[in-house]
Write a protein that holds these residues in place. Structure first.
Motif, PDB file in Angstrom:
ATOM      1  N   VAL A 242      -4.903 -12.290   0.845  1.00 28.83           N
ATOM      2  CA  VAL A 242      -5.780 -11.787   1.899  1.00 28.83           C
ATOM      3  C   VAL A 242      -5.159 -10.592   2.633  1.00 28.83           C
ATOM      4  O   VAL A 242      -5.748  -9.507   2.683  1.00 28.83           O
ATOM      5  N   PRO A 243      -3.953 -10.716   3.229  1.00 24.09           N
ATOM      6  CA  PRO A 243      -3.379  -9.530   3.892  1.00 24.09           C
ATOM      7  C   PRO A 243      -2.986  -8.432   2.916  1.00 24.09           C
ATOM      8  O   PRO A 243      -3.046  -7.244   3.249  1.00 24.09           O
ATOM      9  N   VAL A 244      -2.595  -8.843   1.691  1.00 22.66           N
ATOM     10  CA  VAL A 244      -2.214  -7.830   0.700  1.00 22.66           C
ATOM     11  C   VAL A 244      -3.407  -6.973   0.315  1.00 22.66           C
ATOM     12  O   VAL A 244      -3.308  -5.743   0.205  1.00 22.66           O
ATOM     13  N   LEU A 245      -4.569  -7.587   0.112  1.00 17.47           N
ATOM     14  CA  LEU A 245      -5.758  -6.811  -0.237  1.00 17.47           C
ATOM     15  C   LEU A 245      -6.185  -5.901   0.901  1.00 17.47           C
ATOM     16  O   LEU A 245      -6.641  -4.774   0.672  1.00 17.47           O
ATOM     17  N   ALA A 246      -6.044  -6.373   2.151  1.00 18.80           N
ATOM     18  CA  ALA A 246      -6.353  -5.512   3.292  1.00 18.80           C
ATOM     19  C   ALA A 246      -5.430  -4.297   3.313  1.00 18.80           C
ATOM     20  O   ALA A 246      -5.868  -3.166   3.541  1.00 18.80           O
ATOM     21  N   GLY A 247      -4.136  -4.537   3.065  1.00 21.47           N
ATOM     22  CA  GLY A 247      -3.198  -3.412   2.997  1.00 21.47           C
ATOM     23  C   GLY A 247      -3.482  -2.493   1.827  1.00 21.47           C
ATOM     24  O   GLY A 247      -3.347  -1.269   1.937  1.00 21.47           O
ATOM     25  N   ALA A 248      -3.922  -3.069   0.694  1.00 26.85           N
ATOM     26  CA  ALA A 248      -4.230  -2.241  -0.480  1.00 26.85           C
ATOM     27  C   ALA A 248      -5.423  -1.336  -0.216  1.00 26.85           C
ATOM     28  O   ALA A 248      -5.454  -0.180  -0.645  1.00 26.85           O
ATOM     29  N   VAL A 249      -6.429  -1.869   0.504  1.00 25.73           N
ATOM     30  CA  VAL A 249      -7.594  -1.040   0.847  1.00 25.73           C
ATOM     31  C   VAL A 249      -7.173   0.115   1.751  1.00 25.73           C
ATOM     32  O   VAL A 249      -7.597   1.269   1.564  1.00 25.73           O
ATOM     33  N   ALA A 250      -6.317  -0.173   2.737  1.00 22.77           N
ATOM     34  CA  ALA A 250      -5.848   0.877   3.642  1.00 22.77           C
ATOM     35  C   ALA A 250      -5.057   1.941   2.878  1.00 22.77           C
ATOM     36  O   ALA A 250      -5.226   3.143   3.106  1.00 22.77           O
ATOM     37  N   ILE A 251      -4.196   1.499   1.963  1.00 21.58           N
ATOM     38  CA  ILE A 251      -3.401   2.452   1.193  1.00 21.58           C
ATOM     39  C   ILE A 251      -4.289   3.273   0.263  1.00 21.58           C
ATOM     40  O   ILE A 251      -4.061   4.476   0.061  1.00 21.58           O
ATOM     41  N   THR A 252      -5.324   2.647  -0.300  1.00 16.80           N
ATOM     42  CA  THR A 252      -6.240   3.382  -1.173  1.00 16.80           C
ATOM     43  C   THR A 252      -6.968   4.478  -0.399  1.00 16.80           C
ATOM     44  O   THR A 252      -7.130   5.604  -0.886  1.00 16.80           O
ATOM     45  N   LEU A 253      -7.415   4.157   0.823  1.00 18.74           N
ATOM     46  CA  LEU A 253      -8.046   5.177   1.662  1.00 18.74           C
ATOM     47  C   LEU A 253      -7.064   6.302   1.985  1.00 18.74           C
ATOM     48  O   LEU A 253      -7.433   7.486   2.004  1.00 18.74           O
ATOM     49  N   LEU A 254      -5.805   5.930   2.227  1.00 17.15           N
ATOM     50  CA  LEU A 254      -4.781   6.939   2.482  1.00 17.15           C
ATOM     51  C   LEU A 254      -4.550   7.795   1.240  1.00 17.15           C
ATOM     52  O   LEU A 254      -4.322   9.008   1.344  1.00 17.15           O
ATOM     53  N   GLU A 255      -4.634   7.188   0.062  1.00 13.94           N
ATOM     54  CA  GLU A 255      -4.423   7.939  -1.176  1.00 13.94           C
ATOM     55  C   GLU A 255      -5.536   8.958  -1.412  1.00 13.94           C
ATOM     56  O   GLU A 255      -5.299   9.998  -2.042  1.00 13.94           O
ATOM     57  N   ILE A 256      -6.745   8.658  -0.950  1.00 10.45           N
ATOM     58  CA  ILE A 256      -7.820   9.649  -1.056  1.00 10.45           C
ATOM     59  C   ILE A 256      -7.457  10.892  -0.244  1.00 10.45           C
ATOM     60  O   ILE A 256      -7.630  12.030  -0.694  1.00 10.45           O
ATOM     61  N   LEU A 257      -6.935  10.665   0.963  1.00  8.44           N
ATOM     62  CA  LEU A 257      -6.488  11.793   1.785  1.00  8.44           C
ATOM     63  C   LEU A 257      -5.335  12.527   1.121  1.00  8.44           C
ATOM     64  O   LEU A 257      -5.293  13.766   1.105  1.00  8.44           O
ATOM     65  N   VAL A 258      -4.396  11.780   0.549  1.00 12.22           N
ATOM     66  CA  VAL A 258      -3.248  12.402  -0.126  1.00 12.22           C
ATOM     67  C   VAL A 258      -3.709  13.206  -1.332  1.00 12.22           C
ATOM     68  O   VAL A 258      -3.179  14.293  -1.609  1.00 12.22           O
TER      69      VAL A 258
END
Length: 316
Positions: A242-258
């Protein structure tokens, strides 16, 4: 080719050869074979096809047909408006400040690099590498997370600014290798030559490292789920997920910016390096203008001082 999905979370990062042939090129082929087709090569081919098909279709979108409205036929609409805004921004804010009168000569190359790197970065975010092994083939992955890909792009830019520096700047390009007195040439010239290669090295490593880092972070998070599930059971694995998937979604959104940012940085640095190689008269003009402004300021100060002295003498 893979026949089943791998349990290694880093599998989606590395290159997976699809077609190979035996070849011995020494250290360039440590496994004594050359890859003719891989998942990263497929990604680059897909990027090229998408750009060649979609960009002309988008650019042709106009507000009206020529026979209906002659002015409206020149106004972009929909995706054409969006693409024109991107190209105009790159031209006005990136290329023109660094290339000046050579803007029209190099802006097409800068546009091509930007869109090629951007689409490759975005395609790498699609999780094809997770499901494609189920079909017996490994597709997906980020081509710009491969040092050979970014190194090739950097090498193209290196050739661009060296060849055009010699062709357009002539003697000035060679003269800038020794910016100081001639007796310092044995020290300065090797440093400046290394600096040319360092520019290409920085281009390759910056894009490669930034695109690889986000995927490694996602792989580590997925590894937490797999590790917890295998060590303490499926229930604990679900709790960790559960927390890992939440962090993965946040990192994926950050990767779009990157992905957007790295494409812009690659285009900007390419334009900057080419400008440094082909523009020397602007530097000389700026130096001469600053010298003239300094001389005018000195003359004005001397004139003001002389007038104050004359006023003082007249008062006495």
């Amino acid at each position: 080719m893979a026949t089943a999905p791998s349990s290694n979370p880093l599998e989606h990062i590395v290159q997976h050869p699809l077609i190979t042939r035996p070849l011995d090129l020494g250290p360039l082929t440590p496994e004594h074979q050359i890859t003719l087709l891989s998942n990263h090569i497929v990604q680059m081919i897909t990027t090229g096809v998408l750009l060649m098909i979609l960009l002309p279709l988008f650019v042709r979108k106009r507000r009206a047909l020529p026979e209906q409205d002659e002015v409206g036929s020149l106004v972009p609409a929909g995706p054409a408006n969006f693409l024109e805004a991107i190209c105009q921004y790159l031209r006005k804010e990136v290329v023109e400040p660094t290339l000046h009168e050579h803007t029209d000569r190099f802006v097409k190359y800068i546009w091509t690099l930007f869109f090629f790197v951007l689409i490759n970065n975005l395609l790498g975010l699609i999780p094809l590498s997770t499901v494609s092994p189920l079909a017996g083939i490994h597709l997906g992955g980020t081509a710009t997370g491969n040092i050979w890909v970014t190194g090739t792009l950097a090498a193209l830019t290196f050739v661009m600014f060296v060849v055009n520096g010699v062709r357009l700047a002539g003697w000035h390009y060679f003269a800038h290798f020794c910016p100081g007195p001639l007796w310092l040439a044995p020290l300065l010239v090797p440093i400046e030559i290394l600096g040319q290669f360092a520019k290409a090295f920085a281009l390759a490593i910056r894009l490669f490292a930034n695109m690889l880092a986000g995927h490694i972070m996602l792989a580590v998070l997925v590894g937490f789920i797999l590790g917890a599930g295998s060590a303490m059971g499926a229930g604990v694995g679900l709790l960790v997920a559960v927390p890992v998937l939440a962090g993965a979604v946040a990192i994926t959104l950050l990767e779009i910016l990157v992905a957007l940012l790295q494409a812009f940085i690659f285009a900007f640095l390419t334009s900057l390096f080419i400008g440094q190689a082909v523009l020397f008269d602007h530097e000389e003009t700026e130096h001469s203008e600053s010298a003239e402004r300094g001389e005018r300021a000195e003359r004005a100060a001397d004139g003001a001082h002389a007038s104050r002295r004359q006023e003082a003498e007249a008062t006495i």
